[in-house]
Design a protein around this motif. Structure first.
Motif, PDB file in Angstrom:
ATOM      1  N   GLY A 184     146.418 106.094  28.842  1.00  0.00           N
ATOM      2  CA  GLY A 184     145.283 105.689  29.127  1.00  0.00           C
ATOM      3  C   GLY A 184     144.147 105.166  28.549  1.00  0.00           C
ATOM      4  N   VAL A 185     143.742 106.047  27.613  1.00  0.00           N
ATOM      5  CA  VAL A 185     142.484 106.172  26.568  1.00  0.00           C
ATOM      6  C   VAL A 185     141.950 105.193  25.794  1.00  0.00           C
ATOM      7  CG1 VAL A 185     140.896 106.875  25.003  1.00  0.00           C
ATOM      8  CG2 VAL A 185     142.490 108.437  27.172  1.00  0.00           C
ATOM      9  N   GLN A 186     141.346 103.899  26.205  1.00  0.00           N
ATOM     10  CA  GLN A 186     141.336 103.038  24.168  1.00  0.00           C
ATOM     11  C   GLN A 186     141.149 103.829  23.330  1.00  0.00           C
ATOM     12  OE1 GLN A 186     138.817  99.494  25.484  1.00  0.00           O
ATOM     13  NE2 GLN A 186     139.811  98.275  24.029  1.00  0.00           N
ATOM     14  N   TYR A 187     141.399 103.299  22.392  1.00  0.00           N
ATOM     15  CA  TYR A 187     140.761 103.440  20.782  1.00  0.00           C
ATOM     16  C   TYR A 187     141.018 102.486  20.267  1.00  0.00           C
ATOM     17  CZ  TYR A 187     146.354 103.326  19.418  1.00  0.00           C
ATOM     18  OH  TYR A 187     147.165 103.065  18.993  1.00  0.00           O
ATOM     19  N   GLY A 188     141.121 102.701  18.584  1.00  0.00           N
ATOM     20  CA  GLY A 188     140.834 101.010  17.692  1.00  0.00           C
ATOM     21  C   GLY A 188     140.180 100.361  17.734  1.00  0.00           C
ATOM     22  N   GLU A 189     140.761  98.846  17.131  1.00  0.00           N
ATOM     23  CA  GLU A 189     139.698  97.640  17.678  1.00  0.00           C
ATOM     24  C   GLU A 189     140.337  97.230  18.692  1.00  0.00           C
ATOM     25  OE1 GLU A 189     140.476  93.556  14.509  1.00  0.00           O
ATOM     26  OE2 GLU A 189     139.521  95.359  13.742  1.00  0.00           O
ATOM     27  N   CYS A 190     139.304  96.335  19.293  1.00  0.00           N
ATOM     28  CA  CYS A 190     139.293  95.524  20.854  1.00  0.00           C
ATOM     29  C   CYS A 190     138.901  94.312  20.090  1.00  0.00           C
ATOM     30  CB  CYS A 190     138.698  96.436  21.724  1.00  0.00           C
ATOM     31  SG  CYS A 190     138.815  95.564  23.269  1.00  0.00           S
ATOM     32  N   ASN A 191     139.268  93.014  20.392  1.00  0.00           N
ATOM     33  CA  ASN A 191     138.937  91.716  19.984  1.00  0.00           C
ATOM     34  C   ASN A 191     139.011  91.143  21.194  1.00  0.00           C
ATOM     35  OD1 ASN A 191     139.421  91.791  17.113  1.00  0.00           O
ATOM     36  ND2 ASN A 191     140.402  91.950  16.665  1.00  0.00           N
ATOM     37  N   LEU A 192     137.998  90.154  21.487  1.00  0.00           N
ATOM     38  CA  LEU A 192     137.882  89.455  22.684  1.00  0.00           C
ATOM     39  C   LEU A 192     137.777  87.893  22.032  1.00  0.00           C
ATOM     40  CD1 LEU A 192     137.166  89.942  25.134  1.00  0.00           C
ATOM     41  CD2 LEU A 192     134.376  88.937  25.491  1.00  0.00           C
ATOM     42  N   TYR A 193     138.464  87.055  22.786  1.00  0.00           N
ATOM     43  CA  TYR A 193     138.515  85.631  22.001  1.00  0.00           C
ATOM     44  C   TYR A 193     138.583  84.854  23.538  1.00  0.00           C
ATOM     45  CZ  TYR A 193     141.952  87.680  18.792  1.00  0.00           C
ATOM     46  OH  TYR A 193     142.195  88.341  17.545  1.00  0.00           O
ATOM     47  N   ASN A 194     137.634  84.084  23.020  1.00  0.00           N
ATOM     48  CA  ASN A 194     136.909  82.810  23.539  1.00  0.00           C
ATOM     49  C   ASN A 194     138.098  81.498  24.405  1.00  0.00           C
ATOM     50  OD1 ASN A 194     137.611  80.827  21.908  1.00  0.00           O
ATOM     51  ND2 ASN A 194     135.429  80.600  21.545  1.00  0.00           N
ATOM     52  N   SER A 195     138.291  80.994  25.678  1.00  0.00           N
ATOM     53  CA  SER A 195     138.931  80.424  25.988  1.00  0.00           C
ATOM     54  C   SER A 195     140.271  79.125  25.464  1.00  0.00           C
ATOM     55  CB  SER A 195     138.658  79.243  27.345  1.00  0.00           C
ATOM     56  OG  SER A 195     137.467  78.677  26.877  1.00  0.00           O
ATOM     57  N   SER A 196     139.410  79.310  23.212  1.00  0.00           N
ATOM     58  CA  SER A 196     139.651  78.428  23.282  1.00  0.00           C
ATOM     59  C   SER A 196     140.814  78.708  22.420  1.00  0.00           C
ATOM     60  CB  SER A 196     138.841  77.320  22.395  1.00  0.00           C
ATOM     61  OG  SER A 196     138.267  76.880  22.988  1.00  0.00           O
ATOM     62  N   GLY A 197     140.707  80.511  21.909  1.00  0.00           N
ATOM     63  CA  GLY A 197     141.344  81.192  20.859  1.00  0.00           C
ATOM     64  C   GLY A 197     140.798  81.520  19.713  1.00  0.00           C
ATOM     65  N   LYS A 198     139.703  81.443  19.403  1.00  0.00           N
ATOM     66  CA  LYS A 198     138.090  81.188  18.373  1.00  0.00           C
ATOM     67  C   LYS A 198     137.728  83.079  18.884  1.00  0.00           C
ATOM     68  CE  LYS A 198     137.148  76.649  17.248  1.00  0.00           C
ATOM     69  NZ  LYS A 198     136.091  76.331  16.775  1.00  0.00           N
ATOM     70  N   LEU A 199     137.885  83.719  17.874  1.00  0.00           N
ATOM     71  CA  LEU A 199     137.436  85.604  18.224  1.00  0.00           C
ATOM     72  C   LEU A 199     136.173  85.311  18.638  1.00  0.00           C
ATOM     73  CD1 LEU A 199     137.622  88.109  18.069  1.00  0.00           C
ATOM     74  CD2 LEU A 199     137.149  88.243  15.433  1.00  0.00           C
ATOM     75  N   LYS A 200     135.552  86.018  19.930  1.00  0.00           N
ATOM     76  CA  LYS A 200     134.248  85.984  20.104  1.00  0.00           C
ATOM     77  C   LYS A 200     132.950  87.352  19.429  1.00  0.00           C
ATOM     78  CE  LYS A 200     132.094  85.263  24.929  1.00  0.00           C
ATOM     79  NZ  LYS A 200     132.685  85.050  26.850  1.00  0.00           N
ATOM     80  N   SER A 201     134.173  88.584  19.882  1.00  0.00           N
ATOM     81  CA  SER A 201     133.779  89.626  19.409  1.00  0.00           C
ATOM     82  C   SER A 201     134.411  90.613  18.615  1.00  0.00           C
ATOM     83  CB  SER A 201     132.601  90.425  20.464  1.00  0.00           C
ATOM     84  OG  SER A 201     133.390  90.595  21.563  1.00  0.00           O
ATOM     85  N   ARG A 202     134.510  91.395  18.193  1.00  0.00           N
ATOM     86  CA  ARG A 202     135.602  93.082  17.551  1.00  0.00           C
ATOM     87  C   ARG A 202     134.549  94.064  17.651  1.00  0.00           C
ATOM     88  NH1 ARG A 202     137.082  90.976  12.992  1.00  0.00           N
ATOM     89  NH2 ARG A 202     139.076  90.466  14.074  1.00  0.00           N
ATOM     90  N   ILE A 203     135.249  95.159  18.368  1.00  0.00           N
ATOM     91  CA  ILE A 203     134.234  96.046  19.063  1.00  0.00           C
ATOM     92  C   ILE A 203     135.716  97.140  18.496  1.00  0.00           C
ATOM     93  CG2 ILE A 203     133.826  97.557  21.001  1.00  0.00           C
ATOM     94  CD1 ILE A 203     133.630  94.786  22.389  1.00  0.00           C
ATOM     95  N   ASN A 204     134.630  98.741  18.002  1.00  0.00           N
ATOM     96  CA  ASN A 204     135.817  99.591  17.973  1.00  0.00           C
ATOM     97  C   ASN A 204     135.875 100.729  19.165  1.00  0.00           C
ATOM     98  OD1 ASN A 204     137.622  99.423  15.511  1.00  0.00           O
ATOM     99  ND2 ASN A 204     134.989  98.313  15.128  1.00  0.00           N
ATOM    100  N   PHE A 205     136.497 101.143  19.242  1.00  0.00           N
ATOM    101  CA  PHE A 205     136.478 102.625  20.860  1.00  0.00           C
ATOM    102  C   PHE A 205     137.240 103.401  19.267  1.00  0.00           C
ATOM    103  CE2 PHE A 205     136.543  98.560  23.711  1.00  0.00           C
ATOM    104  CZ  PHE A 205     135.671  99.397  24.065  1.00  0.00           C
ATOM    105  N   GLU A 206     136.794 104.780  20.148  1.00  0.00           N
ATOM    106  CA  GLU A 206     137.444 106.032  19.566  1.00  0.00           C
ATOM    107  C   GLU A 206     137.434 106.823  20.878  1.00  0.00           C
ATOM    108  OE1 GLU A 206     136.048 110.041  17.662  1.00  0.00           O
ATOM    109  OE2 GLU A 206     135.970 107.473  15.722  1.00  0.00           O
ATOM    110  N   ASN A 207     138.401 107.434  21.708  1.00  0.00           N
ATOM    111  CA  ASN A 207     138.675 107.993  22.478  1.00  0.00           C
ATOM    112  C   ASN A 207     138.019 107.429  23.850  1.00  0.00           C
ATOM    113  OD1 ASN A 207     140.150 110.503  21.254  1.00  0.00           O
ATOM    114  ND2 ASN A 207     138.180 111.675  20.441  1.00  0.00           N
ATOM    115  N   GLY A 208     138.340 106.182  23.983  1.00  0.00           N
ATOM    116  CA  GLY A 208     137.872 105.796  25.898  1.00  0.00           C
ATOM    117  C   GLY A 208     135.999 105.323  25.313  1.00  0.00           C
ATOM    118  N   LYS A 209     135.394 105.297  24.570  1.00  0.00           N
ATOM    119  CA  LYS A 209     134.117 105.174  24.008  1.00  0.00           C
ATOM    120  C   LYS A 209     133.848 104.268  22.723  1.00  0.00           C
ATOM    121  CE  LYS A 209     132.599 109.426  25.975  1.00  0.00           C
ATOM    122  NZ  LYS A 209     130.967 110.375  26.176  1.00  0.00           N
TER     123      LYS A 209
END
Length: 192
Positions: free
Chosen positions: A47-72
């Motif tokens: 239930g805790v987010q870790y590693g790389e998280c990607n957000l894609y726009n509605s067209s499927g193009k990469l919008k942002s790349r974020i990294n998490f460690e222990n949910g932060k």
């Protein structure tokens, strides 16, 4: 009637507990479709987010790349523009922006570089106009023509007209200083 209300309250509490416990059991990749049609893809363990998280726009193009460690938020953050160029990049540490951050125009030109080491207190290092000409550096602001627009000299803030003549002068402090009922600010005419 009271029985029905109690039954509904019990159902709401039951569903809340089920969803709360469900989040604790999240393991692996999770794909979520946001209300704007964008898709968020992240990794979870217990239930805790870790590693790389990607957000894609509605067209499927990469919008942002974020990294998490222990949910932060921890590590690099990159935000992409419509043409897939980087428009913002920096670092997070414990859910807070930290270190050097860079903002870019859509054409890829550096727009603003600043540093953050205390929450909500960014310090500008350098700024550019979209055409690449210097806009701000070392306490000096420039017109697009390259002439100085404003500067701080010996605790005196000076603002210039583009022709180089002084427009405004004041002692640099948080409030307007007054001596013998006379302000220590000076205004000038453009052709003086």
């Amino acid at each position: 009637m009271e029985y029905i209300i109690l039954l509904l309250i019990g159902l709401v509490v039951y569903l809340y507990i089920q969803n709360k416990d469900k989040d604790k059991n999240l393991n692996g990749e999770l794909r979520e479709t946001q209300s704007d049609g964008s898709i968020r893809v992240g990794l979870y363990k217990n239930g805790v987010q870790y590693g790389e998280c990607n957000l894609y726009n509605s067209s499927g193009k990469l919008k942002s790349r974020i990294n998490f460690e222990n949910g932060k938020l921890n590590g690099s953050y990159i935000n992409y523009g419509n043409n897939e160029n980087i428009i913002l990049k920096g670092q997070y540490s414990n859910d807070k922006k930290n270190g050097i951050w860079e903002e870019f125009y859509e054409n890829g030109q550096l727009k603003h570089k600043y540093e953050i080491y205390e929450p909500n207190s960014p310090k500008t290092i350098i700024q550019y106009y979209e055409n690449g000409k210097l806009k701000f550096e070392n306490g000096k602001e420039y017109y697009e023509s390259g002439k100085i627009k404003s500067e701080l000299i010996n605790k005196i803030f000076i603002k210039y007209f583009e022709n180089g003549n002084i427009q405004y002068k004041r002692e640099n402090n948080n409030s307007i200083r007054v001596q013998n009922n006379i302000s220590l600010e000076q205004y000038f005419y453009e052709n003086s």
